[in-house]
Design a protein around this motif. Structure first.
Motif, short mmCIF file in Angstrom:
data_model
loop_
_atom_site.label_atom_id
_atom_site.label_comp_id
_atom_site.label_asym_id
_atom_site.label_seq_id
_atom_site.Cartn_x
_atom_site.Cartn_y
_atom_site.Cartn_z
N ALA A 172 -0.91 6.29 16.23
CA ALA A 172 -1.82 6.11 17.36
C ALA A 172 -1.42 6.96 18.55
CB ALA A 172 -1.85 4.64 17.75
N PHE A 173 -0.16 7.43 18.56
CA PHE A 173 0.32 8.24 19.68
C PHE A 173 0.16 9.74 19.41
CE2 PHE A 173 2.79 4.28 19.61
CZ PHE A 173 2.49 3.79 20.88
N GLY A 174 -0.47 10.08 18.29
CA GLY A 174 -0.72 11.48 17.99
C GLY A 174 0.37 12.15 17.19
N GLY A 175 1.45 11.43 16.89
CA GLY A 175 2.52 11.98 16.08
C GLY A 175 2.28 11.74 14.60
N THR A 176 3.24 12.15 13.80
CA THR A 176 3.16 11.97 12.35
C THR A 176 4.46 11.36 11.85
OG1 THR A 176 1.70 13.89 12.11
CG2 THR A 176 2.83 13.13 10.13
N ARG A 177 4.33 10.38 10.97
CA ARG A 177 5.53 9.78 10.37
C ARG A 177 5.41 9.80 8.86
NH1 ARG A 177 5.55 4.08 8.80
NH2 ARG A 177 3.49 3.12 9.08
N VAL A 178 6.54 9.89 8.19
CA VAL A 178 6.57 9.84 6.74
C VAL A 178 6.52 8.38 6.30
CG1 VAL A 178 7.94 10.32 4.67
CG2 VAL A 178 7.87 11.98 6.55
N VAL A 179 5.63 8.08 5.37
CA VAL A 179 5.52 6.74 4.79
C VAL A 179 6.21 6.80 3.44
CG1 VAL A 179 3.97 4.89 4.08
CG2 VAL A 179 3.34 6.39 6.00
N ASP A 180 7.47 6.45 3.41
CA ASP A 180 8.27 6.63 2.21
C ASP A 180 8.14 5.43 1.28
OD1 ASP A 180 9.96 7.88 0.49
OD2 ASP A 180 11.75 7.75 1.75
N MET A 181 8.58 5.61 0.04
CA MET A 181 8.64 4.49 -0.90
C MET A 181 9.89 3.66 -0.60
SD MET A 181 8.78 4.46 -5.08
CE MET A 181 7.11 5.04 -5.27
N PRO A 182 9.79 2.33 -0.57
CA PRO A 182 10.98 1.52 -0.30
C PRO A 182 11.97 1.61 -1.45
CG PRO A 182 9.16 0.12 -1.02
CD PRO A 182 8.60 1.51 -0.83
N LEU B 132 0.82 -1.20 0.00
CA LEU B 132 0.00 0.00 0.00
C LEU B 132 0.86 1.26 0.00
CD1 LEU B 132 -2.86 1.24 0.25
CD2 LEU B 132 -2.60 1.05 2.74
N ALA B 133 1.96 1.25 0.74
CA ALA B 133 2.80 2.44 0.84
C ALA B 133 3.36 2.84 -0.51
CB ALA B 133 3.94 2.19 1.83
N THR B 134 3.84 1.88 -1.29
CA THR B 134 4.42 2.19 -2.59
C THR B 134 3.36 2.73 -3.54
OG1 THR B 134 6.16 0.54 -2.34
CG2 THR B 134 5.61 1.20 -4.58
N SER B 135 2.19 2.11 -3.57
CA SER B 135 1.11 2.59 -4.45
C SER B 135 0.73 4.02 -4.12
CB SER B 135 -0.11 1.67 -4.33
OG SER B 135 0.17 0.39 -4.85
N LEU B 136 0.58 4.33 -2.84
CA LEU B 136 0.20 5.68 -2.45
C LEU B 136 1.27 6.70 -2.81
CD1 LEU B 136 -1.41 4.97 1.04
CD2 LEU B 136 -2.59 5.47 -1.09
N ASN B 137 2.54 6.33 -2.63
CA ASN B 137 3.63 7.23 -2.99
C ASN B 137 3.67 7.48 -4.49
OD1 ASN B 137 5.80 8.19 -0.87
ND2 ASN B 137 5.06 6.20 -0.16
N GLY C 158 3.53 15.19 -3.17
CA GLY C 158 4.38 14.06 -3.55
C GLY C 158 4.77 13.18 -2.39
N MET C 159 4.28 13.47 -1.18
CA MET C 159 4.65 12.69 -0.01
C MET C 159 3.41 12.07 0.65
SD MET C 159 7.48 15.10 1.90
CE MET C 159 7.51 13.96 3.30
N VAL C 160 3.64 10.98 1.35
CA VAL C 160 2.61 10.30 2.13
C VAL C 160 3.02 10.35 3.60
CG1 VAL C 160 1.34 8.15 2.51
CG2 VAL C 160 2.10 8.77 0.19
N VAL C 161 2.13 10.81 4.46
CA VAL C 161 2.39 10.83 5.89
C VAL C 161 1.24 10.13 6.60
CG1 VAL C 161 3.69 12.99 5.71
CG2 VAL C 161 1.27 13.05 6.33
N ALA C 162 1.52 9.66 7.81
CA ALA C 162 0.50 8.96 8.59
C ALA C 162 0.47 9.51 10.01
CB ALA C 162 0.78 7.46 8.61
#
Length: 329
Positions: A310-320, A218-223, A303-307
């Motif tokens: 559950a702890f209220g933070g944000t992380r970058v979901v990068d392409m592998p 899913l991460a790659t498709s979204l990126n 051009g970026m995907v972030v998530a």
């Protein structure tokens, strides 16, 4: 091997080697198939090669994948798949019973999908120069008037919907390949998705983007979609459906379910005004019973995907860069 994993290295190989070599006729986009007009009809054309190991796994085989994978590539353009070709590369010494079983699985999958396998080819390579059986399939389908589904159409405000639990296929393959037991058998989610797409199009033809998140997950498709459309994607991590058995297996193996392959799921970018109706239609269909809204398109971080975690933070979901799980299709 990383160049075949569906991540950043695969994209660079296509962009910098194949597209320049093929010239202007090559499609440099990131869609699952080519769309063109012929004789007044809009057609979709796709090709895919399957090199999965093992050949048979819980719930399916390379034969099922060869049909469903190509059918789904066509369906992601809104096409109704109709005809397939089939090419076999066989290693010397492979038992005819193995080949026959794969062929029977392909025939059954084609009948279930309502498509015809109408032409093909067979080659045999020396022992030690293959891995028993490789399969290539190409497919063609018809796109009805008014349907325009492609990654370039994803836009700010779109709602991102996934049709069900992610990571199932990749973990099913890994469990057999490595002889792992997780307390319950995990079966592939391989399925032909065009009936689900038809149910969505019956609600509205204005579906912006569809993608089946196979290699790279899913991460790659979204990126890929975010980069092509020039928009940002913001996900809600806890909304992404991950079955407990897949989550536990990924924790054991050190994998992120977002990057694990699927073979019977799709992700849709839907205009907000149609999202509730499309989601209801998906949940009313057996292939979308567990569909869920997982995020939205935003104008921040194009051009970026972030998530949001559950702890209220944000992380970058990068392409592998390369691949997490080798040879899952």
């Amino acid at each position: 091997m990383g160049h075949g994993g569906g991540g950043r290295m695969s994209a660079e190989l296509v962009e910098h080697l194949f597209v320049p070599a093929f010239g202007n006729q090559a499609d440099a986009g990131t869609g699952d198939c080519a769309v063109f007009e012929l004789g007044g009809a809009r057609l979709a054309l796709s090709t895919d090669t399957f090199v999965v190991r093992p050949l048979f796994f819980p719930g399916g085989s390379i034969g099922h994948l060869a049909v469903n994978g190509t059918v789904n590539d066509l369906a992601m353009s809104g096409a109704v798949p109709s005809h397939l070709s089939c090419g076999f590369v066989l290693e010397e010494g492979t038992e005819l019973g193995v080949i026959g079983r794969i062929a029977q699985d392909m025939g059954a999958a084609a009948r279930d999908a309502g498509v015809a396998v109408v032409t093909g080819d067979t080659k045999v390579v020396d022992a030690g120069h293959g891995d028993q059986v490789y399969v290539n399939t190409s497919g063609v389908g018809l796109i009805q008037a008014g349907v325009d589904i492609r990654p370039q159409r994803a836009m700010v405000g779109d709602v991102v919907i996934v049709s069900g639990s992610i990571g199932v296929h990749g973990i099913a393959i890994m469990s057999v390949r490595e002889g792992l037991e997780f307390g319950t058998e995990i079966s592939t989610d391989s399925a032909a998705l065009h009936p689900l797409v038809a149910a969505m199009l019956a609600v509205t033809q204005d579906l912006h983007t569809l993608r089946d998140p196979t290699r790279g997950g899913l991460a790659t498709s979204l990126n890929e979609i975010a980069a092509t459309a020039g928009i940002g994607v913001r996900l809600v991590e806890k909304a992404i459906p991950v079955p407990p058995e897949v989550g536990n297996a990924c924790a054991l193996l050190g994998l992120d379910p977002m990057y694990v392959a699927n073979e019977g799921k799709l992700v849709a970018f839907v205009p907000r005004e149609h999202a509730d109706a499309v989601l209801a239609a998906m949940r009313a269909h057996p292939l979308g019973a567990d569909a869920a809204v997982i995020g939205e398109c935003v104008d921040e971080h194009p051009g970026m995907v972030v998530a949001r975690t559950a702890f209220g933070g944000t992380r970058v979901v990068d392409m592998p860069l390369g691949e997490q799980l080798p040879r899952i299709c």
